[in-house]
Design a protein around this motif. Sequence first.
Motif, short mmCIF file in Angstrom:
data_model
loop_
_atom_site.label_atom_id
_atom_site.label_comp_id
_atom_site.label_asym_id
_atom_site.label_seq_id
_atom_site.Cartn_x
_atom_site.Cartn_y
_atom_site.Cartn_z
N ASP A 159 0.86 -1.18 0.00
CA ASP A 159 0.00 0.00 0.00
C ASP A 159 0.90 1.22 0.00
OD1 ASP A 159 -1.79 2.06 0.40
OD2 ASP A 159 -3.03 0.94 1.83
N LEU A 160 0.99 1.89 -1.15
CA LEU A 160 1.88 3.03 -1.34
C LEU A 160 1.09 4.31 -1.59
CD1 LEU A 160 4.40 1.20 -3.71
CD2 LEU A 160 4.74 1.70 -1.28
N GLN A 161 -0.12 4.38 -1.06
CA GLN A 161 -0.93 5.57 -1.26
C GLN A 161 -0.25 6.81 -0.67
OE1 GLN A 161 -5.32 5.21 -0.59
NE2 GLN A 161 -4.79 3.15 0.10
N GLU A 162 -0.21 7.87 -1.47
CA GLU A 162 0.38 9.16 -1.07
C GLU A 162 1.86 9.06 -0.70
OE1 GLU A 162 -2.18 12.08 1.11
OE2 GLU A 162 -3.35 10.28 1.58
N THR A 163 2.52 8.00 -1.12
CA THR A 163 3.95 7.86 -0.85
C THR A 163 4.75 8.76 -1.78
OG1 THR A 163 3.69 5.59 -0.07
CG2 THR A 163 5.86 6.21 -0.83
N ASN A 164 5.77 9.39 -1.24
CA ASN A 164 6.60 10.34 -1.99
C ASN A 164 7.83 9.63 -2.53
OD1 ASN A 164 8.21 12.41 -2.94
ND2 ASN A 164 7.88 13.76 -1.19
N PHE A 165 7.83 9.36 -3.85
CA PHE A 165 8.96 8.73 -4.53
C PHE A 165 9.69 9.73 -5.43
CE2 PHE A 165 6.68 4.62 -3.80
CZ PHE A 165 7.74 3.85 -3.35
N ARG A 166 9.60 11.01 -5.14
CA ARG A 166 10.21 12.01 -6.02
C ARG A 166 11.71 11.75 -6.19
NH1 ARG A 166 9.77 18.65 -5.67
NH2 ARG A 166 11.47 19.10 -7.09
N GLU A 167 12.13 11.62 -7.44
CA GLU A 167 13.54 11.40 -7.80
C GLU A 167 14.12 10.11 -7.24
OE1 GLU A 167 15.92 15.31 -8.14
OE2 GLU A 167 14.39 15.79 -6.62
N ALA A 168 13.25 9.18 -6.86
CA ALA A 168 13.73 7.89 -6.36
C ALA A 168 14.22 7.02 -7.51
CB ALA A 168 12.63 7.17 -5.58
N ARG A 169 15.08 6.08 -7.21
CA ARG A 169 15.58 5.14 -8.22
C ARG A 169 14.82 3.83 -8.03
NH1 ARG A 169 19.71 4.44 -11.72
NH2 ARG A 169 20.69 2.39 -11.91
N LEU A 170 13.95 3.53 -9.00
CA LEU A 170 13.11 2.33 -8.95
C LEU A 170 13.42 1.41 -10.13
CD1 LEU A 170 9.89 4.21 -7.88
CD2 LEU A 170 10.80 2.26 -6.62
N VAL A 171 14.68 1.41 -10.54
CA VAL A 171 15.10 0.59 -11.69
C VAL A 171 14.90 -0.88 -11.36
CG1 VAL A 171 17.03 -0.05 -13.18
CG2 VAL A 171 16.78 2.32 -12.40
N GLY A 172 14.14 -1.57 -12.22
CA GLY A 172 13.91 -3.00 -12.03
C GLY A 172 13.10 -3.35 -10.79
N ALA A 173 12.41 -2.37 -10.22
CA ALA A 173 11.61 -2.63 -9.02
C ALA A 173 10.35 -3.41 -9.38
CB ALA A 173 11.25 -1.33 -8.33
N GLN A 174 9.88 -4.21 -8.43
CA GLN A 174 8.66 -4.99 -8.60
C GLN A 174 7.52 -4.24 -7.89
OE1 GLN A 174 6.10 -7.01 -9.84
NE2 GLN A 174 7.83 -8.42 -10.11
N LEU A 175 6.58 -3.72 -8.69
CA LEU A 175 5.46 -2.95 -8.14
C LEU A 175 4.12 -3.61 -8.44
CD1 LEU A 175 6.79 0.54 -9.26
CD2 LEU A 175 6.48 -0.14 -6.88
N ALA A 176 4.13 -4.82 -8.95
CA ALA A 176 2.90 -5.48 -9.37
C ALA A 176 1.87 -5.51 -8.24
CB ALA A 176 3.20 -6.90 -9.84
N GLY A 177 0.67 -5.03 -8.54
CA GLY A 177 -0.42 -5.06 -7.58
C GLY A 177 -0.34 -4.02 -6.49
#
Length: 407
Positions: free
Chosen positions: A157-175
């Motif tokens: 549950d990532l509602q309202e999460t701040n990922f500004r300028e984060a590195r999410l290369v190859g991250a698994q976000l399914a669902g």
Amino acid sequence: MQNSIQRHIRPVLLFFALVPVSSAPASAFDAADFKALKTGVTSWNSYRAGLPGRFADLSGAQLKGMNLRGADLSNADLSGADLGSTDLSKARLDHARLDSARLSSALLVRASLNGATLRNADLEEAVLEGASLKGALMQTAVLKKADCTGADFSGADLQETNFREARLVGAQLAGADLRAAYLWRADMSRSDMTGIRVSPSTVLASGSYASQAWASEHRAQFLDDVPKPVPAVAGQALPTGSGKGGNSGPGKTGSSGNLWRMSGSGATVAYDQVLYKKLKSGVFAWNDMRKHDRAMEVNLREAKFDQKNLSYVDLAHAKLQGASFRKADLFDADLRDADLSGCDLREANLEKADLGGADLSGVNLWRANMSRVRLDGVKVSGSTILDTGKKATPEWAGRHAAVFIHE
């Protein structure tokens, strides 16, 4: 004698009456648990294995900068704990409570946080490379500039999460639930977004808001935002400023007492003087305060910040009607959904600033540096003076994904 005692007691009582109550969680950790953890990871893991049918309580503990690499902290209560710059690489934190914990710059390389709760946790610039956060509850957490390369957020549950300028290369976000999440300028290359949930207020890496068309293209679900709960108690009414375009209304000031009178004068001001002095004393302390008190209402109507260095400042959702930022440095500032109506931003540096959803009606932006600024959803009017010196038009608004208000 009695009068003398009263003279000494009254100032002390007045001091405590005026000092605002801290919103930070109290240090309520178990002394034995804390002592065992401070002795080292090996002894801690042995100690934890023998806990008599209970979970470790380290809530509010000061653990900053410790070496907790490989520590077994599964199911532990670490809510409100300070773990800034702590090495938690390969640590086990499954189902741990980390609500409002401070984890800025922490090392969580290949750590396991499956099912953990990290609501409102501060993970700015943390390293979560290869970490597993399956099903974690992370609403309103801050992961700005965090390294989440190869991390697994599936079902989180990532509602309202701040990922500004984060590195999410190859991250698994399914669902994962990314409704109202903030992903501007995040590196999402090779990330798996199958089945993620987005909403009209989800800010994508491009700076645009999520849409049904985007969701269909990325095999995502496009849903409405979750309604925010109605506060149980109405806030204190704020005084009405004389600035342009200001709407008065109820809201919390974030501090107590009469803040509207200037010391030594009978003049009234439209802004919260305590917050004004706090911001002028330092941007990083200000940003830290805002991260840990997200409910704070910021009223800086008509305040003067001419030529001030406010780089990286967090003024999202702030009330800034009629404020003056002439020649101020607002590089990389967060001004999302701020009310800037009637503000003076002439010759201000707004490079890489986020103005998404802000009210710019009646703003003067003449000769402002607008390089790489985010303008999606900003509100402009015929009285908005652009950086070119020309007035905003419906055509300009259409080209910049803005909203033109007919005054």
